[in-house]
Motif scaffolding. Sequence first.
Motif, PDB file in Angstrom:
ATOM      1  N   ASP A 131       0.729   4.618   0.653  1.00 27.12           N
ATOM      2  CA  ASP A 131      -0.173   5.504   1.383  1.00 27.12           C
ATOM      3  C   ASP A 131       0.426   6.903   1.457  1.00 27.12           C
ATOM      4  N   ARG A 186      -3.142   4.681  -1.971  1.00 24.30           N
ATOM      5  CA  ARG A 186      -4.097   5.214  -0.993  1.00 24.30           C
ATOM      6  C   ARG A 186      -3.792   6.691  -0.835  1.00 24.30           C
ATOM      7  N   HIS A 207       1.609   8.631   4.537  1.00 28.40           N
ATOM      8  CA  HIS A 207       2.886   8.256   5.137  1.00 28.40           C
ATOM      9  C   HIS A 207       4.073   8.499   4.214  1.00 28.40           C
ATOM     10  N   LYS A 240      -6.137   9.375   0.717  1.00 29.75           N
ATOM     11  CA  LYS A 240      -7.297  10.011   1.347  1.00 29.75           C
ATOM     12  C   LYS A 240      -7.053  11.512   1.508  1.00 29.75           C
ATOM     13  N   ILE A 279       0.854  -1.185   0.000  1.00 25.33           N
ATOM     14  CA  ILE A 279       0.000   0.000   0.000  1.00 25.33           C
ATOM     15  C   ILE A 279       0.890   1.234   0.000  1.00 25.33           C
TER      16      ILE A 279
END
Length: 74
Positions: free
Chosen positions: A19, A46, A22, A48, A17
């Motif tokens: 993200d 990812r 991070h 968001k 992932i």
Amino acid sequence: MLHAMKTPVSKSPLYGILDLGHVDSSQAVETAEAMLAGGIGILQLRAKGMVKAAVLDLARRVAPLCRGAGVPFI
């Protein structure tokens, strides 16, 4: 265009992932390359809360890397 993947999703060894909560987006492509080189079998982006246009731009840069490695990109 659909491409055949080397490994079916159900048999992929590692699910990576990427993200952006991070990983800084400026390092996302390099991070994806490292994850692919490390042997992930699936890569999920990812992001968001990010602007949709920025996510789409990044996805367009990461997707060809995944295709080239025969890794599904989500």
